[in-house]
Write a protein that holds these residues in place. Structure first.
Motif, short mmCIF file in Angstrom:
data_model
loop_
_atom_site.label_atom_id
_atom_site.label_comp_id
_atom_site.label_asym_id
_atom_site.label_seq_id
_atom_site.Cartn_x
_atom_site.Cartn_y
_atom_site.Cartn_z
N GLU A 93 -29.19 -38.43 29.63
CA GLU A 93 -28.87 -39.45 30.62
C GLU A 93 -29.25 -38.99 32.03
N SER A 94 -28.92 -37.75 32.39
CA SER A 94 -29.22 -37.28 33.74
C SER A 94 -30.72 -37.11 33.96
N LEU A 95 -31.44 -36.69 32.94
CA LEU A 95 -32.89 -36.58 33.06
C LEU A 95 -33.54 -37.96 33.13
N ALA A 96 -33.00 -38.90 32.36
CA ALA A 96 -33.51 -40.27 32.41
C ALA A 96 -33.28 -40.87 33.79
N ALA A 97 -32.13 -40.58 34.38
CA ALA A 97 -31.86 -41.07 35.73
C ALA A 97 -32.84 -40.48 36.73
N ARG A 98 -33.13 -39.18 36.56
CA ARG A 98 -34.12 -38.55 37.44
C ARG A 98 -35.49 -39.20 37.26
N ALA A 99 -35.80 -39.62 36.04
CA ALA A 99 -37.08 -40.24 35.75
C ALA A 99 -37.12 -41.72 36.11
N GLY A 100 -35.96 -42.33 36.36
CA GLY A 100 -35.91 -43.75 36.69
C GLY A 100 -36.08 -44.65 35.50
N LEU A 101 -35.66 -44.19 34.32
CA LEU A 101 -35.80 -44.96 33.09
C LEU A 101 -34.46 -45.03 32.38
N SER A 102 -34.36 -45.97 31.43
CA SER A 102 -33.19 -46.01 30.58
C SER A 102 -33.21 -44.78 29.67
N ARG A 103 -32.05 -44.45 29.11
CA ARG A 103 -31.96 -43.29 28.24
C ARG A 103 -32.93 -43.39 27.07
N ALA A 104 -32.94 -44.53 26.40
CA ALA A 104 -33.78 -44.68 25.21
C ALA A 104 -35.26 -44.66 25.56
N ALA A 105 -35.63 -45.38 26.63
CA ALA A 105 -37.05 -45.42 27.01
C ALA A 105 -37.54 -44.04 27.43
N PHE A 106 -36.71 -43.31 28.17
CA PHE A 106 -37.11 -41.98 28.61
C PHE A 106 -37.27 -41.04 27.41
N ALA A 107 -36.30 -41.05 26.49
CA ALA A 107 -36.37 -40.16 25.34
C ALA A 107 -37.62 -40.42 24.51
N ARG A 108 -37.97 -41.70 24.32
CA ARG A 108 -39.17 -42.04 23.54
C ARG A 108 -40.42 -41.54 24.25
N ARG A 109 -40.51 -41.80 25.55
CA ARG A 109 -41.71 -41.41 26.29
C ARG A 109 -41.85 -39.89 26.35
N PHE A 110 -40.78 -39.20 26.65
CA PHE A 110 -40.81 -37.75 26.74
C PHE A 110 -41.23 -37.14 25.40
N THR A 111 -40.62 -37.58 24.32
CA THR A 111 -40.93 -37.02 23.00
C THR A 111 -42.37 -37.28 22.61
N ALA A 112 -42.87 -38.47 22.89
CA ALA A 112 -44.25 -38.81 22.54
C ALA A 112 -45.25 -37.93 23.28
#
Length: 336
Positions: free
Chosen positions: A228-247
């Protein structure tokens, strides 16, 4: 800190080597596999790189070729030339007075002349950052007008320092320029990756959200990061950030965070005398017990035992920490 700088720093050991090499056709030399990375920059003439895997690659003036995993390769005036093995000379040799550079003349023919900058980096592949393991066996950066001016400037400065006349401060200048060259080569390679590629480290470094999260992890790995905190830093929702980061990165955010923390911990245990409590704190663990459990899960050994083994290796110069020799000083064995 940023991920590219950290990826290089965590692998680099010892001091780099470089030489200015002049050859006249016919010539061909072969480098044996080594634990490290090497490069060639063509200053005059042309030649062929014969990689361990794949087809020969034609090189011309201004081309840069980087071999991140020295699997063994040849370089010659013709792709069909018979290759002579190269003898390597390294530690404790007074190469041009500072152990870093020596100009070499090889090839006794009367044909076309080729001049190159050749060099090598000592790398510890036991904990290679995925940004570097993602590279192909051969990184070829052809000379193109207007592309990568910083890389070209570093090459010009390195060539100047490797001239025939030693200059005051050459030791520090050569070492610094070789480190810069490595960073500029990697930066140029990732900048050249097509924009339509949406996976891998090239995409991760270009993507503002993922790059921002990576930068946050590398700037403060001890912080209690969550998805959640990394997604906030990235400006994305938790799910969207996790998918993008992992990909792009190839592992989920918290898996990458743990891997990086353990990489830092291993280096601190190996290279410093910090107490385990301090190592734990610097890598985001609130207790020695939690740190030791995570470390053993990653390395299959306790932190104290890992440190003791690393110390033994360093003191005997026979353990895994000894930097292997790489092709910095080229002394070609002539074929009879």
């Amino acid at each position: 800190m940023d991920v590219l700088s950290d990826a290089v720093a965590v692998m680099r050991t010892g001091r780099p080597h470089s030489s200015r090499t002049r050859l006249r056709a016919p010539w061909g030399i072969r480098f044996q596999p080594q634990e490290g990375a090497g490069f060639h920059v063509i200053l005059q003439g042309s030649c062929w790189l014969i990689p361990a895997r794949g087809e020969p690659i034609a090189l011309s003036v201004g081309d840069v070729v980087f071999l991140p995993r020295e699997l063994g390769h040849g370089i010659a005036d013709s792709p069909s030339r018979r290759l002579a093995d190269v003898r390597l000379a390294y530690d404790d040799l007074p190469l041009d007075g500072d152990g870093l550079a020596l100009g070499v003349d090889a090839g006794d023919g009367s044909g076309a002349r080729t001049e190159m900058l050749c060099g090598a980096y000592r790398l510890d592949h036991s904990r290679a950052h995925p940004l570097l393991t993602d590279l192909p066996d051969v990184v070829h950066l052809p000379a193109r007008v207007g592309r990568h001016p910083a890389l070209r400037a570093a090459i010009d400065l390195l060539g100047h320092e490797l001239g025939a006349r030693p200059r005051p401060g050459g030791d520090a200048a050569l070492s610094g320029l070789l480190d810069l060259l490595l960073l500029y080569i990697l930066r140029a390679y990732y900048e050249d990756q097509p924009d339509e590629v949406t996976a891998g480290w090239g995409a991760a470094l270009r993507d503002p959200a993922v790059a921002g999260a990576l930068r946050a992890v590398h700037e403060d790995p001890a912080w209690p990061w969550t998805v959640e905190s990394l997604a906030a830093r990235a400006g994305l929702s938790r799910a969207a950030f996790a998918r993008r980061f992992t990909a792009m990165v190839g592992s989920p955010p918290l898996a990458y965070l743990t891997w990086w923390r353990m990489t830092i911990a291993a280096r601190l245990l190996r290279d410093t005398d910090l107490p385990l409590r301090s190592v734990a704190e610097r890598t985001g663990y609130t207790s020695e017990f939690a740190f030791a459990r995570a470390f053993k899960r990653e390395f299959a050994t306790a932190p104290g035992r890992y440190r003791a083994g690393s110390s033994t290796g360093r003191s005997s110069l026979t353990g895994r920490q000894r930097a292997p020799a790489l092709p910095g000083d080229l002394l070609a064995d002539r074929e009879q």
